[in-house]
Write a protein that holds these residues in place. Structure first.
Motif, mmCIF file in Angstrom:
data_model
loop_
_atom_site.group_PDB
_atom_site.id
_atom_site.type_symbol
_atom_site.label_atom_id
_atom_site.label_comp_id
_atom_site.label_asym_id
_atom_site.label_seq_id
_atom_site.Cartn_x
_atom_site.Cartn_y
_atom_site.Cartn_z
ATOM 1 N N CYS A 1 42.858 31.494 42.067
ATOM 2 C CA CYS A 1 42.188 30.971 43.348
ATOM 3 C C CYS A 1 41.061 31.562 43.907
ATOM 4 O O CYS A 1 41.310 33.569 43.819
ATOM 5 N N SER A 2 40.287 31.435 44.657
ATOM 6 C CA SER A 2 39.047 31.722 44.950
ATOM 7 C C SER A 2 38.760 32.468 46.232
ATOM 8 O O SER A 2 38.436 30.999 46.511
ATOM 9 N N LEU A 3 37.687 32.392 46.605
ATOM 10 C CA LEU A 3 36.954 32.378 48.456
ATOM 11 C C LEU A 3 35.704 32.203 47.941
ATOM 12 O O LEU A 3 34.554 31.814 48.752
ATOM 13 N N SER A 4 35.335 32.192 47.009
ATOM 14 C CA SER A 4 33.946 32.011 46.150
ATOM 15 C C SER A 4 33.602 30.546 47.016
ATOM 16 O O SER A 4 32.580 30.534 47.460
ATOM 17 N N LYS A 5 34.109 29.248 46.952
ATOM 18 C CA LYS A 5 33.659 28.518 46.956
ATOM 19 C C LYS A 5 34.605 28.010 48.043
ATOM 20 O O LYS A 5 33.644 26.787 48.844
ATOM 21 N N THR A 6 35.061 28.414 48.632
ATOM 22 C CA THR A 6 35.871 27.782 49.454
ATOM 23 C C THR A 6 35.597 28.371 50.915
ATOM 24 O O THR A 6 35.067 27.577 51.690
ATOM 25 N N THR B 1 30.615 38.271 48.052
ATOM 26 C CA THR B 1 30.907 38.982 48.707
ATOM 27 C C THR B 1 31.883 40.069 47.762
ATOM 28 O O THR B 1 32.508 40.921 47.846
ATOM 29 N N ARG B 2 32.852 38.949 46.772
ATOM 30 C CA ARG B 2 33.859 38.955 46.053
ATOM 31 C C ARG B 2 35.206 38.875 46.415
ATOM 32 O O ARG B 2 35.883 39.793 46.796
ATOM 33 N N CYS B 3 35.661 38.438 46.598
ATOM 34 C CA CYS B 3 37.435 38.320 46.950
ATOM 35 C C CYS B 3 37.996 36.589 46.625
ATOM 36 O O CYS B 3 36.970 35.379 46.884
ATOM 37 N N PHE C 1 46.382 27.645 36.077
ATOM 38 C CA PHE C 1 45.552 26.966 37.328
ATOM 39 C C PHE C 1 44.836 27.878 37.158
ATOM 40 O O PHE C 1 45.327 27.998 38.708
ATOM 41 N N ASP C 2 44.070 27.358 37.371
ATOM 42 C CA ASP C 2 42.752 27.779 37.741
ATOM 43 C C ASP C 2 42.602 26.354 39.175
ATOM 44 O O ASP C 2 42.159 25.673 39.115
ATOM 45 N N SER C 3 42.106 27.331 40.537
ATOM 46 C CA SER C 3 42.339 26.074 41.725
ATOM 47 C C SER C 3 41.250 26.340 43.018
ATOM 48 O O SER C 3 41.749 26.085 44.025
ATOM 49 N N ALA C 4 39.984 27.386 41.925
ATOM 50 C CA ALA C 4 39.025 27.912 42.863
ATOM 51 C C ALA C 4 38.536 26.358 43.850
ATOM 52 O O ALA C 4 38.496 26.846 44.787
ATOM 53 N N TYR C 5 38.488 25.901 44.142
ATOM 54 C CA TYR C 5 38.512 24.484 44.223
ATOM 55 C C TYR C 5 39.309 23.619 45.153
ATOM 56 O O TYR C 5 38.963 22.433 45.523
ATOM 57 N N GLU C 6 40.574 23.671 45.218
ATOM 58 C CA GLU C 6 41.242 22.986 45.958
ATOM 59 C C GLU C 6 40.759 23.213 47.301
ATOM 60 O O GLU C 6 41.640 21.749 47.815
ATOM 61 N N VAL D 1 35.474 22.408 29.358
ATOM 62 C CA VAL D 1 35.661 23.493 29.913
ATOM 63 C C VAL D 1 35.345 24.543 30.556
ATOM 64 O O VAL D 1 33.817 24.683 30.213
ATOM 65 N N TYR D 2 35.416 25.234 32.142
ATOM 66 C CA TYR D 2 34.879 26.618 32.128
ATOM 67 C C TYR D 2 35.038 27.519 31.022
ATOM 68 O O TYR D 2 35.831 27.827 30.233
ATOM 69 N N PRO D 3 33.598 27.834 30.373
ATOM 70 C CA PRO D 3 34.087 28.861 29.301
ATOM 71 C C PRO D 3 34.489 30.461 29.293
ATOM 72 O O PRO D 3 35.219 30.227 27.997
ATOM 73 N N ASN E 1 38.285 20.229 38.725
ATOM 74 C CA ASN E 1 37.942 20.516 37.387
ATOM 75 C C ASN E 1 36.384 20.259 37.774
ATOM 76 O O ASN E 1 35.329 19.866 38.097
ATOM 77 N N ASN E 2 35.882 21.890 37.603
ATOM 78 C CA ASN E 2 34.185 22.360 36.634
ATOM 79 C C ASN E 2 34.543 22.042 35.503
ATOM 80 O O ASN E 2 35.139 22.882 35.010
ATOM 81 N N PRO E 3 33.971 21.272 35.407
ATOM 82 C CA PRO E 3 32.632 20.903 35.489
ATOM 83 C C PRO E 3 32.800 19.241 35.852
ATOM 84 O O PRO E 3 32.024 18.438 36.608
ATOM 85 N N ASP F 1 39.088 40.822 42.766
ATOM 86 C CA ASP F 1 37.581 40.895 42.948
ATOM 87 C C ASP F 1 37.091 39.807 43.014
ATOM 88 O O ASP F 1 35.684 38.859 43.243
ATOM 89 N N GLY F 2 38.066 38.933 42.429
ATOM 90 C CA GLY F 2 37.322 37.236 41.948
ATOM 91 C C GLY F 2 38.443 35.874 41.143
ATOM 92 O O GLY F 2 38.767 36.965 40.629
ATOM 93 N N ALA F 3 37.951 35.236 40.688
ATOM 94 C CA ALA F 3 38.782 34.365 39.894
ATOM 95 C C ALA F 3 38.481 34.674 38.298
ATOM 96 O O ALA F 3 39.283 34.416 37.631
ATOM 97 N N LYS F 4 37.333 34.917 38.373
ATOM 98 C CA LYS F 4 36.562 35.145 37.059
ATOM 99 C C LYS F 4 37.641 36.278 36.308
ATOM 100 O O LYS F 4 37.764 36.279 35.196
ATOM 101 N N SER F 5 37.487 36.980 37.087
ATOM 102 C CA SER F 5 37.949 38.394 36.349
ATOM 103 C C SER F 5 39.477 38.648 35.819
ATOM 104 O O SER F 5 39.869 38.799 34.871
#
Ligand SMILES: *Cc1c(COP(=O)(O)O)cnc(C)c1O
Length: 398
Positions: free
Chosen positions: A234-239, A245-247, A203-208, A130-132, A175-177, A105-109
């Motif tokens: 990875c995440s569809l949030s920013k993609t 919607t969460r995935c 490795f967090d690639s949420a913004y790939e 860093v992303y907290p 990177n975020n931020p 349901d997302g990269a945060k979890s």
């Protein structure tokens, strides 16, 4: 008597977004006639794409008919989605097996839950700023955290230091931020460090999807040797605008195998599979159909068109920084622009100056770590008109 997890006492209160909201509300109450423009938003604003919406509707209809209704799905995600993610990676030159992909349901979890896989007795290395989430989830477990400095000198891309022994390393690129992106050669140094020391890279690639320069890596697995030491989130949030919607998905290669203290081989892929099947019941079928639409060639073109709108905003902000002689990172391969506060100001003071003088809201870098004290983050998630107006106002500060 019950004993609470007292590690929670060690988590720093996060005042960042509540403090921003408070200062903005106070200003708006005192100045109801002023138009405030928000460039602090860490959330997408454009609606889901047409192909995604069609796929979601189709899946809703299936759920409404006895012949096509579905109950519990596989905890790891449906094969149709795992295979479409595998194919997407393949088109980008990276080979991953479908059973190394875990839909969530997302990269945060997942970045938080992965801590279940590791003993408390590990040293965790995180960048500052860093992303907290990486920090707080490890504090909740009582793990020792050490920081590596992201500064203007290293382009906010800390590199491995052989004198520092870390077992678990968090990297986020783009990177975020800070919006900074590691090159393939830089990531290779990290992979080599991890393989040499028996460490794991998370490795967090949420913004790939924001990477626009073709030579920059979008997956850690484009680096040789990564499969034996890296987990990718990875995440569809920013993609594709899935924040509501969460995935997302996590890749856990089968090659990550370590010997337990009693000599038994432990596979991280099998452990994560066990963890997910025990504690998670999967992402809704409807959402997974929407997600699968994103990974088709047409769906990705639709997502790219959306991202291009954010890119235009990012370019506008970056161009304004260039024009005013402000030093920054990001903006090209990232929705974020991270800049040094002008006039040598502290980031919260600069926040107040922006709010009071030009009514533009951003995020003070101090909220992301000590190396952010004199930095500021603007995002490209507002619309073009507002971003343009905000940048016209920004120039009047000088
Ligand atoms: C937005 C973001 C994510 C995505 O989180 P989701 O839970 O998938 O919405 C992951 N990592 C970072 C650094 C982010 O900024």
């Amino acid at each position: 008597m019950v004993k609470f997890n007292e590690n929670y006492l060690n988590i720093k209160q996060s005042y960042l977004f509540s403090e921003i909201a408070k200062r903005v509300n106070d200003f708006c109450e005192a100045n109801p006639d002023k138009k405030v423009i928000r460039l602090g938003i860490g959330d997408v604003t454009q609606p889901l794409g047409k192909l995604v919406v069609e796929a979601l509707h189709g899946a809703v209809d299936e759920m409404g008919k006895a012949e096509t209704f579905r109950g519990y799905g596989p905890e790891q995600g449906y094969d149709f989605l795992r295979e479409s993610i595998r194919d997407y990676y393949k088109r980008n030159g990276v080979d991953i097996d479908a059973d190394e992909i875990f839909v969530s349901d997302g990269a945060k979890s997942d970045t938080g839950n992965i801590t279940d896989m590791f003993s408390v007795d590990n040293t965790v290395l995180v960048p500052d700023p860093v992303y907290p989430v990486y920090v707080d989830t490890n504090i909740m477990n009582g793990r020792n955290i050490i920081y590596m400095d992201g500064t203007a000198e290293n382009g906010f891309l800390p590199m491995p230091d052989d004198s520092v022994k870390a077992d678990i390393i968090y990297l986020c690129s783009p990177n975020n931020p800070t919006g900074a992106v590691y090159t393939k050669a830089q990531l290779k140094e990290w992979v080599d460090y991890a393989n040499k020391n028996g460490s794991i890279i998370l490795f967090d690639s949420a913004y790939e999807c924001f990477v626009s320069e073709p030579d920059l890596p979008r997956s850690i697995y484009s680096v040789e040797g990564a499969k034996s030491c890296c987990v990718e989130f990875c995440s569809l949030s920013k993609t594709a605008g899935f924040t509501g919607t969460r995935c997302g998905y996590t890749i856990v290669p089968k090659a990550i195998v370590k010997k337990a203290s009693n000599g038994t081989e432990m596979s991280l892929n099998q452990m994560w599979n066990r963890r997910q099947t025990t504690k998670f019941n999967g992402v809704p079928y409807i959402v997974q159909r929407g997600a699968a639409a994103v990974f088709t060639v047409e769906g990705m073109a639709e997502a790219k068109a959306m991202i291009n709108n954010y890119r235009k905003n990012a370019k506008l902000i970056a161009d304004t920084m260039d024009e005013m002689g402000v030093k920054y990172t990001g903006g090209v391969n990232s929705p974020y622009i991270w800049f040094e506060c002008p006039f040598g100001m502290y980031s919260w003071d600069f926040f107040d100056k922006m709010l009071n003088e030009i009514q533009v809201v951003g995020t003070p870098g101090a909220g992301f770590g000590k190396n952010g004290d004199n930095y500021f983050r603007l995002t490209s998630f507002n619309n073009y008109e507002n971003t343009k107006e905000a940048m016209e106002r920004f120039k009047t500060l000088f």
